[in-house]
Design a protein around this motif. Structure first.
Motif, PDB file in Angstrom:
ATOM      1  N   ASP A 149       0.829  -1.206   0.000  1.00  0.00           N
ATOM      2  CA  ASP A 149       0.000   0.000   0.000  1.00  0.00           C
ATOM      3  C   ASP A 149       0.868   1.263   0.000  1.00  0.00           C
ATOM      4  O   ASP A 149       0.523   2.248  -0.651  1.00  0.00           O
ATOM      5  CB  ASP A 149      -0.961   0.005   1.184  1.00  0.00           C
ATOM      6  CG  ASP A 149      -2.151  -0.908   0.959  1.00  0.00           C
ATOM      7  OD1 ASP A 149      -2.341  -1.380  -0.177  1.00  0.00           O
ATOM      8  OD2 ASP A 149      -2.904  -1.133   1.927  1.00  0.00           O
ATOM      9  N   LYS A 150       1.982   1.228   0.708  1.00  0.00           N
ATOM     10  CA  LYS A 150       2.889   2.373   0.693  1.00  0.00           C
ATOM     11  C   LYS A 150       3.425   2.626  -0.715  1.00  0.00           C
ATOM     12  O   LYS A 150       3.516   3.779  -1.156  1.00  0.00           O
ATOM     13  CB  LYS A 150       4.046   2.151   1.673  1.00  0.00           C
ATOM     14  CG  LYS A 150       3.651   2.345   3.123  1.00  0.00           C
ATOM     15  CD  LYS A 150       4.717   1.952   4.102  1.00  0.00           C
ATOM     16  CE  LYS A 150       6.024   2.630   3.935  1.00  0.00           C
ATOM     17  NZ  LYS A 150       7.008   2.252   4.978  1.00  0.00           N
ATOM     18  N   LYS A 151       3.748   1.560  -1.432  1.00  0.00           N
ATOM     19  CA  LYS A 151       4.225   1.700  -2.815  1.00  0.00           C
ATOM     20  C   LYS A 151       3.133   2.284  -3.705  1.00  0.00           C
ATOM     21  O   LYS A 151       3.401   3.138  -4.548  1.00  0.00           O
ATOM     22  CB  LYS A 151       4.682   0.348  -3.360  1.00  0.00           C
ATOM     23  CG  LYS A 151       5.975  -0.142  -2.768  1.00  0.00           C
ATOM     24  CD  LYS A 151       6.337  -1.504  -3.300  1.00  0.00           C
ATOM     25  CE  LYS A 151       7.550  -2.063  -2.578  1.00  0.00           C
ATOM     26  NZ  LYS A 151       7.820  -3.451  -2.957  1.00  0.00           N
ATOM     27  N   ARG A 152       1.908   1.810  -3.519  1.00  0.00           N
ATOM     28  CA  ARG A 152       0.792   2.328  -4.315  1.00  0.00           C
ATOM     29  C   ARG A 152       0.536   3.801  -4.026  1.00  0.00           C
ATOM     30  O   ARG A 152       0.198   4.563  -4.929  1.00  0.00           O
ATOM     31  CB  ARG A 152      -0.466   1.506  -4.061  1.00  0.00           C
ATOM     32  CG  ARG A 152      -0.398   0.140  -4.686  1.00  0.00           C
ATOM     33  CD  ARG A 152      -1.667  -0.618  -4.482  1.00  0.00           C
ATOM     34  NE  ARG A 152      -1.539  -1.931  -5.106  1.00  0.00           N
ATOM     35  CZ  ARG A 152      -2.318  -2.949  -4.864  1.00  0.00           C
ATOM     36  NH1 ARG A 152      -3.341  -2.805  -4.018  1.00  0.00           N
ATOM     37  NH2 ARG A 152      -2.142  -4.097  -5.466  1.00  0.00           N
ATOM     38  N   ILE A 153       0.683   4.194  -2.786  1.00  0.00           N
ATOM     39  CA  ILE A 153       0.516   5.600  -2.435  1.00  0.00           C
ATOM     40  C   ILE A 153       1.602   6.434  -3.116  1.00  0.00           C
ATOM     41  O   ILE A 153       1.339   7.520  -3.628  1.00  0.00           O
ATOM     42  CB  ILE A 153       0.529   5.789  -0.897  1.00  0.00           C
ATOM     43  CG1 ILE A 153      -0.766   5.235  -0.305  1.00  0.00           C
ATOM     44  CG2 ILE A 153       0.718   7.258  -0.523  1.00  0.00           C
ATOM     45  CD1 ILE A 153      -0.763   5.134   1.207  1.00  0.00           C
TER      46      ILE A 153
END
Length: 120
Positions: free
Chosen positions: A27-31
């Motif tokens: 999720d951090k990468k997607r953000i």
């Protein structure tokens, strides 16, 4: 040797918590790749969640050690998560389905985020 429900839950949780860290990292990468305005704040929040999960994994490890529970091997496939472990010298194996593991991980994530899933 008979395993208690609590011991089984500790083993399952110990195997699932790294998957929770993976979900948060993804999720951090997607953000990072998104155009969200609160990018920095969201990533900070998720990093704080990762720190809490990591601390809980450490505490869980201590509980396993105190109960003489050893994780021998973990293997993840598309279908299931296979965990080989020993409790007080007796070897056991469990293979929860990945669909169940994903649900457990999402419930854990909701708990860490203090979200009541019954209201969704």
């Amino acid at each position: 040797m008979k395993q208690s429900a609590e011991e089984l839950e500790l083993v399952k949780k110990y195997a699932e918590m790294p998957l929770l860290l993976d979900v948060i990292e993804e999720d951090k990468k997607r953000i990072d790749e998104s155009s969200v305005i609160l990018k920095k704040e969201l990533k900070f929040y998720l990093s704080a969640l990762q720190d809490r999960v990591t601390a809980d994994i450490y505490e869980l490890k201590k509980q396993l050690r105190n109960r003489d529970i050893k994780i021998i091997e973990q293997k993840r496939t598309k279908e299931n998560l296979t965990i080989s472990y020993s409790i007080r010298g007796y070897q056991h194996k469990m293979s929860p389905l990945m669909s169940r593991v994903r649900t457990d991980v999402l419930v854990m994530l909701a708990d860490y985020m203090r979200i009541d899933l019954t209201e969704m």
